[in-house]
Each structure stands twice: as C-alpha cells, then as structure tokens.
Design an enzyme around this catalytic site. Structure first.
Site, short mmCIF file in Angstrom:
data_model
loop_
_atom_site.label_atom_id
_atom_site.label_comp_id
_atom_site.label_asym_id
_atom_site.label_seq_id
_atom_site.Cartn_x
_atom_site.Cartn_y
_atom_site.Cartn_z
N SER A 221 0.88 -1.10 -0.10
CA SER A 221 0.01 0.03 0.00
C SER A 221 0.86 1.25 0.13
O SER A 221 1.93 1.24 0.62
CB SER A 221 -0.91 0.13 1.17
OG SER A 221 -1.51 1.15 1.31
N TYR B 104 -2.52 -0.01 9.73
CA TYR B 104 -2.60 -0.74 8.46
C TYR B 104 -1.35 -0.40 7.68
O TYR B 104 -0.58 -1.29 7.27
CB TYR B 104 -3.67 -0.08 7.53
CG TYR B 104 -3.66 -0.88 6.26
CD1 TYR B 104 -4.07 -2.08 5.96
CD2 TYR B 104 -3.34 0.12 5.15
CE1 TYR B 104 -4.02 -2.74 4.83
CE2 TYR B 104 -3.73 -0.56 3.84
CZ TYR B 104 -3.74 -1.75 3.73
OH TYR B 104 -3.78 -2.34 2.24
N LYS C 291 1.93 -3.18 6.84
CA LYS C 291 2.40 -3.35 5.53
C LYS C 291 4.12 -3.16 5.37
O LYS C 291 4.52 -3.87 4.76
CB LYS C 291 1.41 -2.40 4.53
CG LYS C 291 0.05 -2.90 4.23
CD LYS C 291 0.21 -4.21 3.54
CE LYS C 291 -1.44 -4.64 3.02
NZ LYS C 291 -1.33 -5.87 2.01
#
Length: 319
Positions: A115, A141, A145
């Site tokens: 991402s 998040y 990642k």
C-alpha cells in the site's frame, strides 16, 4: 506458470484472474469459502484464513509464483481495542508464514501487494513519493504493511526466493466501493457539492492498470527483489476528478467553490476531519522507476478508466 493467488474474490483479485488466464497461467485460488462466481478454470482451495498457523504446504506444491493480495484491509472505524496487533497478526505474521512456506516449497517469485500508506498519508504538491524513498506510515494498516515488506526482503536475502512489492495508490474501476462509490452516487443524484475550489494533486490507479502491472511482474526478470509504485500517470485535483467523473456519468458537476480551509474547519466540527483531509490534501507518486525498469506504461488513460467505471455504475442503476 502455476500461480497461487490469495484474495482472489476481492476487488483486485477478481479483476486479475482473466488477464492471468489469458497469459496461459494456471491459477489456484486460496479462498475461505467456495466462490460460485469465480472463473471455472480457477482451482479453488479452502483455507481457514491468513494466520501464523495456517498450513500452506499442499497448496504450494508445484507452484511457481504466489500473488498475495489477501490482507486485513484499512477500515475507517476500527472496533479493535488494539488495532495494530490485529493488523500485525494478519498482515505481518500471516504474510510471512505464507512466504516462508513458499520459499521452502521452491516457489520462485512472491508478489506482495502492499500500500502507498507505507510511504505516508500525503505529499507536498510537486514532491511525490518514490519507490525507494523514505517510508513514514502513520496508521496501523500502513505500519503492518511496512513490517511485512521488511520481513519479505529479509526472507528473500535468506532463501533466494524473489520478492516483488507493489504499492498501489487508491484503486478504482468497475465495482469500486467506499468513498469513490459515494462520489459517483453524489454526482449521479445531481447534488451540489462544496468541492469546486480544491487545488490539490492526487495519484490514482485504474484497476486495469494495476492488474496489467501485476501480470507484468509475474515474469519480468527486472522485477525481482524490487519495489514499485503504480498510478495512472496523471495526477488530478479533487475538483478535476469530480468534473471528469461527472462527464463519464453524463451528469453535470454542480461544484460550489468553497475554500479548502473552510471545508476542513467545517468537517472537523462535524467529526469528519480525516475525510476532509483526504479530499483536500495531495498524495502524488513518481512511477518513473516502474516505467524505466520494466518498460511499463499504464495501458488505460484516466478518462478511459473513468468511462468504464461510470458505465458499470450506470448499468447497476437500471437493474
């Protein structure tokens, strides 16, 4: 080529299957429940989930590559008491468990869909993120990642399995949901919107363009052990995106020229500050490395992709 695909029933995964099949790849899809709407040429294998305990040995047998899309995705209002721990459990521990078993099974290449949140949340206009530049994720998040990327690179060094990391920006296309779908609904209804004076710049990526890059990375020799950013190659302001999406829908864009600072102030008072920041801030990426190293060019222009997205949306409105 034999490919194990995780996240096959998701937005990106479902768009990836036919292009892979057209390149004569054989696909095994790891799914939690059997999907009746997946292409019948895809072999489906049931897994309990993406965790540190999942046994992947049987699914990885004779596979040449893994394309790993499955993840605990970014959510706006996370109910977890410890969101970072939950993201790490799936996105870090689950991913690295799969990758270790893939390396042990002799898988040659592991493609990880990461991402842009690994780079950060916003850029200064004209100073885009780069694939090999600093990474400063700010939410759980994005942090998970980044940690998964770090673990994969270490594993590649230890085992010789090739790792390819792709960091998409916001992905849109037929079937898109969340804020992009809301935007189309607003335009379709002809609602006046206070977004007529936003002078930011944001990179987006059409689903077809992201899929094309993933397919390219399955075999391109120069992709091995590289990180790539991906976009449509044209950055838009929020105002321009709304106008061009309205054109794709055949609707007028009723945009009121409210200054960004007033939008952010009003949104903060209503508890929607994060949404206003995404609408008003810039987030640009430099895809020159992707272009030069792979000889890759986005096959779809922004307007082509918006028309395709709008056509799908309009067809749904008549059903």
């Amino acid at each position: 080529m034999q490919i194990l695909l995780t996240g096959a029933s998701g937005f990106v995964g479902s768009g990836l299957i036919v292009p892979l099949l057209e390149q004569h790849h054989s696909i095994t899809a790891a799914v939690r429940v059997f999907k009746t709407d997946l292409d019948p040429r895809v072999k489906q294998s049931i897994v309990s989930g993406l965790s540190a305990e999942q046994d992947w040995q049987m699914l990885l047998k004779d596979q040449n590559s893994v394309i790993h899309l499955a993840a605990r995705v970014h959510v706006m209002s996370d109910p977890s008491t410890d969101p970072l721990a939950e993201y790490r459990r799936v996105n870090v521990e689950g991913t690295l468990n799969l990758a270790r078993q893939a390396a042990a099974a002799g898988v040659k290449r592991f493609i990880f869909i990461s991402s842009i949140k690994v780079n950060g949340e916003s850029t200064t206009t004209g100073t885009p993120y780069t694939a090999d530049g600093p990474t400063t994720p700010t939410d759980p998040y994005g942090i998970s990642k980044k940690e998964a990327e770090q673990g994969l690179r270490a594993l590649a060094s230890e085992t010789g399995m090739e790792v390819v990391i792709i960091r998409p920006v916001l992905v849109y296309g037929p079937g898109v949901r969340a804020n992009f779908l809301s935007m189309m609904r607003w335009l379709y209804k002809g609602l006046p919107l206070p977004f007529g004076a936003i002078n930011n710049r944001r990179s987006l990526v059409a689903l077809d363009n992201l899929v094309d890059l993933i397919v390219t990375c399955t075999e391109h020799p120069a992709a091995a052990n590289q990180t790539f950013l991906v976009s449509d190659g044209e950055d838009l302001s929020t105002t321009m995106l709304l106008r061009r999406m309205a054109t794709a829908l055949g609707k007028p864009a009723r945009l009121l020229p409210v200054p960004s600072v007033l939008l952010e102030t009003g949104a903060t008072a209503l508890g929607r500050r994060a949404l206003a920041q995404r609408l008003c801030s810039s987030l640009q990426v430099d895809i020159s490395k992707t272009r030069e190293l792979l000889g890759w060019t986005p096959p779809s222009s922004v307007d082509q992709a918006l028309r395709k997205t709008g056509k799908y949306f309009l067809e749904l409105q008549t059903q």
